[in-house]
Design a protein around this motif. Structure first.
Motif, PDB file in Angstrom:
ATOM      1  N   ILE A 554      49.337  47.392  28.892  1.00 43.41           N
ATOM      2  CA  ILE A 554      48.194  46.708  28.315  1.00 43.41           C
ATOM      3  C   ILE A 554      46.843  47.315  28.674  1.00 43.41           C
ATOM      4  N   PRO A 555      46.609  47.856  29.896  1.00 38.70           N
ATOM      5  CA  PRO A 555      45.259  48.299  30.262  1.00 38.70           C
ATOM      6  C   PRO A 555      44.620  49.320  29.314  1.00 38.70           C
ATOM      7  N   PRO A 556      45.314  50.386  28.876  1.00 41.11           N
ATOM      8  CA  PRO A 556      44.627  51.356  28.004  1.00 41.11           C
ATOM      9  C   PRO A 556      44.198  50.773  26.666  1.00 41.11           C
ATOM     10  N   PHE A 557      45.014  49.913  26.079  1.00 37.60           N
ATOM     11  CA  PHE A 557      44.670  49.332  24.776  1.00 37.60           C
ATOM     12  C   PHE A 557      43.614  48.240  24.913  1.00 37.60           C
ATOM     13  N   LEU A 558      43.637  47.524  26.027  1.00 39.11           N
ATOM     14  CA  LEU A 558      42.606  46.516  26.276  1.00 39.11           C
ATOM     15  C   LEU A 558      41.246  47.197  26.419  1.00 39.11           C
ATOM     16  N   MET A 559      41.205  48.326  27.110  1.00 41.47           N
ATOM     17  CA  MET A 559      39.954  49.072  27.270  1.00 41.47           C
ATOM     18  C   MET A 559      39.389  49.475  25.905  1.00 41.47           C
ATOM     19  N   ILE A 560      40.227  50.039  25.068  1.00 44.14           N
ATOM     20  CA  ILE A 560      39.771  50.500  23.749  1.00 44.14           C
ATOM     21  C   ILE A 560      39.273  49.334  22.899  1.00 44.14           C
ATOM     22  N   GLY A 561      40.043  48.252  22.852  1.00 41.70           N
ATOM     23  CA  GLY A 561      39.680  47.118  22.013  1.00 41.70           C
ATOM     24  C   GLY A 561      38.382  46.463  22.432  1.00 41.70           C
ATOM     25  N   LEU A 562      38.167  46.279  23.733  1.00 43.48           N
ATOM     26  CA  LEU A 562      36.959  45.600  24.205  1.00 43.48           C
ATOM     27  C   LEU A 562      35.700  46.422  23.923  1.00 43.48           C
ATOM     28  N   PHE A 563      35.786  47.718  24.039  1.00 41.27           N
ATOM     29  CA  PHE A 563      34.614  48.552  23.739  1.00 41.27           C
ATOM     30  C   PHE A 563      34.263  48.501  22.249  1.00 41.27           C
ATOM     31  N   MET A 564      35.267  48.473  21.386  1.00 37.94           N
ATOM     32  CA  MET A 564      34.985  48.395  19.952  1.00 37.94           C
ATOM     33  C   MET A 564      34.396  47.037  19.573  1.00 37.94           C
ATOM     34  N   LEU A 565      34.868  45.967  20.179  1.00 33.92           N
ATOM     35  CA  LEU A 565      34.317  44.635  19.905  1.00 33.92           C
ATOM     36  C   LEU A 565      32.880  44.536  20.408  1.00 33.92           C
ATOM     37  N   SER A 566      32.584  45.140  21.546  1.00 34.40           N
ATOM     38  CA  SER A 566      31.209  45.146  22.053  1.00 34.40           C
ATOM     39  C   SER A 566      30.284  45.894  21.102  1.00 34.40           C
ATOM     40  N   ALA A 567      30.765  46.999  20.553  1.00 39.11           N
ATOM     41  CA  ALA A 567      29.966  47.760  19.593  1.00 39.11           C
ATOM     42  C   ALA A 567      29.692  46.949  18.334  1.00 39.11           C
ATOM     43  N   SER A 568      30.655  46.133  17.918  1.00 38.32           N
ATOM     44  CA  SER A 568      30.476  45.296  16.727  1.00 38.32           C
ATOM     45  C   SER A 568      29.314  44.320  16.911  1.00 38.32           C
ATOM     46  N   VAL A 569      29.214  43.740  18.102  1.00 35.91           N
ATOM     47  CA  VAL A 569      28.121  42.797  18.387  1.00 35.91           C
ATOM     48  C   VAL A 569      26.775  43.529  18.356  1.00 35.91           C
ATOM     49  N   MET A 570      26.708  44.707  18.954  1.00 34.85           N
ATOM     50  CA  MET A 570      25.446  45.455  18.976  1.00 34.85           C
ATOM     51  C   MET A 570      25.028  45.891  17.575  1.00 34.85           C
ATOM     52  N   ALA A 571      25.995  46.271  16.747  1.00 34.99           N
ATOM     53  CA  ALA A 571      25.675  46.729  15.391  1.00 34.99           C
ATOM     54  C   ALA A 571      25.052  45.622  14.557  1.00 34.99           C
ATOM     55  N   ALA A 572      25.416  44.384  14.839  1.00 35.87           N
ATOM     56  CA  ALA A 572      24.899  43.263  14.064  1.00 35.87           C
ATOM     57  C   ALA A 572      23.394  43.061  14.256  1.00 35.87           C
ATOM     58  N   PHE A 573      22.826  43.626  15.325  1.00 36.44           N
ATOM     59  CA  PHE A 573      21.404  43.426  15.627  1.00 36.44           C
ATOM     60  C   PHE A 573      20.548  44.641  15.301  1.00 36.44           C
ATOM     61  N   LEU A 574      21.109  45.669  14.660  1.00 33.61           N
ATOM     62  CA  LEU A 574      20.310  46.829  14.280  1.00 33.61           C
ATOM     63  C   LEU A 574      19.388  46.488  13.101  1.00 33.61           C
TER      64      LEU A 574
END
Length: 583
Positions: A554-574
């Protein structure tokens, strides 16, 4: 006593009142002269056509044959950048025995190209924004060819790492400049769609790689020439230099970016570029281009209004020595370091500080997830194929879960290092089972990515880059975490295809957004800096991924998924708008 002097050089002195009168007359005449000069300048301005800004000029040039040819030539350019960062992921299974690669070695080989890119980001950004786009592209691809061929003849893992680092150092410039170059040669109506076309080019490149791998890597070649031992994976690397060679040749036939030329006060050259674009797009003579005068974006570089206008219209005068007197003054020589730092300063003060930091962090998260998953998929799919071939006829073959495959891959790599005569007297040989089927899943992922870019290209003007970016990253993040629950090879390929397609579209959208958010004087610099942070994410992701694989599933896929979800939140405020004019 002598008589007062009444004469000076044979002339009688003038009375004070008469001197004052003459002075007033001279001042009045001077005032009349200045007024006449101003009037002449105003008459010159009125008699000339209205000056057009860049957006007006590029729109008047239109879209047609020139743009199509430019996009066709950009295909090998995009392929060269993708090949430089992706070829390692395809040769790792094949070169595992020849180079005695550990799991960490594989991660470093995937990541070291990005280390080279990071170290050269500021340098290339300064060169591109001060020296021009075209020259950097041409010389950059020539240097990349040398680095790729150097990697192809490497005989050990250290040599390969050195050439991959140098290749990353070189390709960082052409990659960032290609985006700016294409953007600045298209009008607002086509600009966002062109960025999606660039994504299609990248998809074509990722499609070519597995096809090339299927043809070459399964071969058991062992060529000896000039003291070098060459195998199929080295031939594969050598062939991957072809796009760089083609790009360095074909780009000579295209003009410098007119936006860059205008920002440097070189309006005459910019006018010639616009006329060339217009002539090819409309099949007319260059003189038929409707714009006759361009706005001077650097007024301090002109000696006078009339001189600047004459320079743009090609009516330059000759001085007494026969040298051309142009409307702009040659730039003063200055320290490259000081100029580079001065160019960076606006990005670290208001109004661009907060915006630039947001773009940096966004690209860091996007590329950490995207490039980590993308570069480990060939190794993962090769492991899936090998696992299924070894388990034929066994009950476990139906359970090709991602966790079981990861465990098999880790053990397989560790066993490959245990070659030679062991302590128990048993001779262990390192063998690899590479077949064309090992790369068939990569073709599926590439086809899905290509189709997704076509869909996104038709939707981008309708829904906007911002929505595509935020929703794409959210779905990709969910796919990254959902990979853990993949219970078969088919579901793994499906989830991976969706993740890579959306992640790739999002990474291209981030670049497109950055180009429209910053002025041209900062554009290539901001792209270079954000790509530097994105590559830092790619580097760290590819090193952390094999480390986390040793800890569990689980750790490698959890790392990838959480970073992409964080980017989604930041993109919404551009602060993005559809079809925004370039600054």
């Amino acid at each position: 006593m002598s008589e007062p002097v009444k004469e000076l050089d044979g002339a009688s002195p003038l009375p004070q009142q008469q001197l004052s009168t003459i002075s007033e007359q001279l001042e009045a005449a001077n005032g009349v002269g200045q007024q006449q000069q101003r009037q002449e300048q105003e008459d010159v301005a009125k008699s000339l056509p209205e000056a057009a800004d860049f957006e007006t000029a590029i729109d008047a040039a239109g879209f047609g044959l020139f743009n199509i040819l430019l996009l066709l030539v950009s295909v090998p350019s995009a392929m060269a950048t993708v090949f430089e960062t992706s070829t390692m992921s395809y040769i790792l299974p094949s070169a595992e025995c020849d180079l005695r690669l550990s799991l960490l070695d594989k991660g470093i080989l995937n990541a070291i190209t990005y280390a080279g890119m990071i170290s050269s980001a500021i340098f290339w950004g300064y060169v591109a924004d001060t020296k021009g786009r075209k020259k950097l592209l041409i010389f950059g691809f020539v240097a990349d060819t040398v680095c790729v061929l150097g990697g192809a003849i490497s005989q050990n893992v250290v040599q390969l790492m050195v050439f991959k680092y140098l290749g990353g150092f070189v390709i960082s410039g052409p990659f960032a400049v290609l985006m700016s170059y294409l953007t600045e040669l298209h009008g607002r109506q086509h600009r966002q769609r062109v960025m999606m076309v660039v994504g299609i080019m990248f998809s074509i490149a990722t499609l070519c790689l597995p096809g090339l791998a299927m043809l070459i890597l399964p071969e058991q070649w062992n060529i000896h020439i000039w003291g070098l031992s060459l195998h199929s994976w080295q031939v594969f690397l050598a062939i991957s230099a072809l796009p760089s060679i083609l790009s360095s040749i074909l780009l000579n036939f295209f003009p410098e970016s007119p936006k860059f030329l205008m920002s440097q006060g070189r309006n005459k050259e910019a006018m010639q570029a616009f006329q060339l674009i217009y002539a090819l797009n409309h099949h007319k003579a260059r003189s038929a281009y409707p714009i006759k005068l361009l706005v001077n974006e650097v007024p301090e570089k002109r000696s006078s209004l009339k001189a600047d206008v004459e320079h743009q219209l090609g009516k330059s005068k000759l001085n007494q020595n026969g040298l051309e007197v142009s409307g702009r003054v040659a730039d003063k020589p200055q320290s490259s370091l000081r100029a580079g730092l001065a160019q960076l300063r606006p990005l670290f003060v208001k109004p661009y500080l907060g915006l630039s930091l947001s773009v940096y962090l966004l690209n860091f998260c996007v590329l950490l997830g995207q490039n980590t998953m993308r570069l480990w998929l060939p190794q993962l799919f090769a492991s899936i194929t090998e696992y299924e071939q070894l388990m034929v006829g066994q009950a476990t073959v139906s359970d090709s879960s991602i966790c079981r495959i990861l465990e098999f891959s880790v053990n397989r790599t560790q066993q490959a290092l245990l070659t030679g005569v062991q302590s128990d007297g048993v001779v262990r040989e390192c063998t690899v089972n590479i077949s064309a089927a090992s790369y068939s899943n990569n073709l599926i992922v590439s086809f899905v990515g290509l189709f997704s870019y076509m869909v996104a290209g038709s939707l981008v003007n309708l829904v906007g880059v911002k929505r595509i970016l935020s929703f794409g990253l959210f779905i990709a993040g969910c796919c990254g975490i959902g990979m853990y629950w993949s219970s078969s090879a088919a579901s793994t390929v499906a989830i991976a295809s969706l993740f890579v397609a959306l992640g790739s579209i999002s990474s291209t959208s981030v670049i497109s957004a950055s180009v429209s958010l910053f002025p041209t004087s900062l554009r290539t610099m901001i792209v270079s800096l954000e790509m530097m942070f994105g590559r830092l994410g790619s580097l760290l992701g590819n090193i952390f991924f094999p480390t986390l694989m040793n800890l569990g599933c689980i750790p490698p896929f959890l790392m990838i998924g959480l970073f992409m979800l964080s980017a989604s939140v930041m993109a919404a405020f551009l602060p993005l708008k559809n079809k925004a004019a370039l600054k």
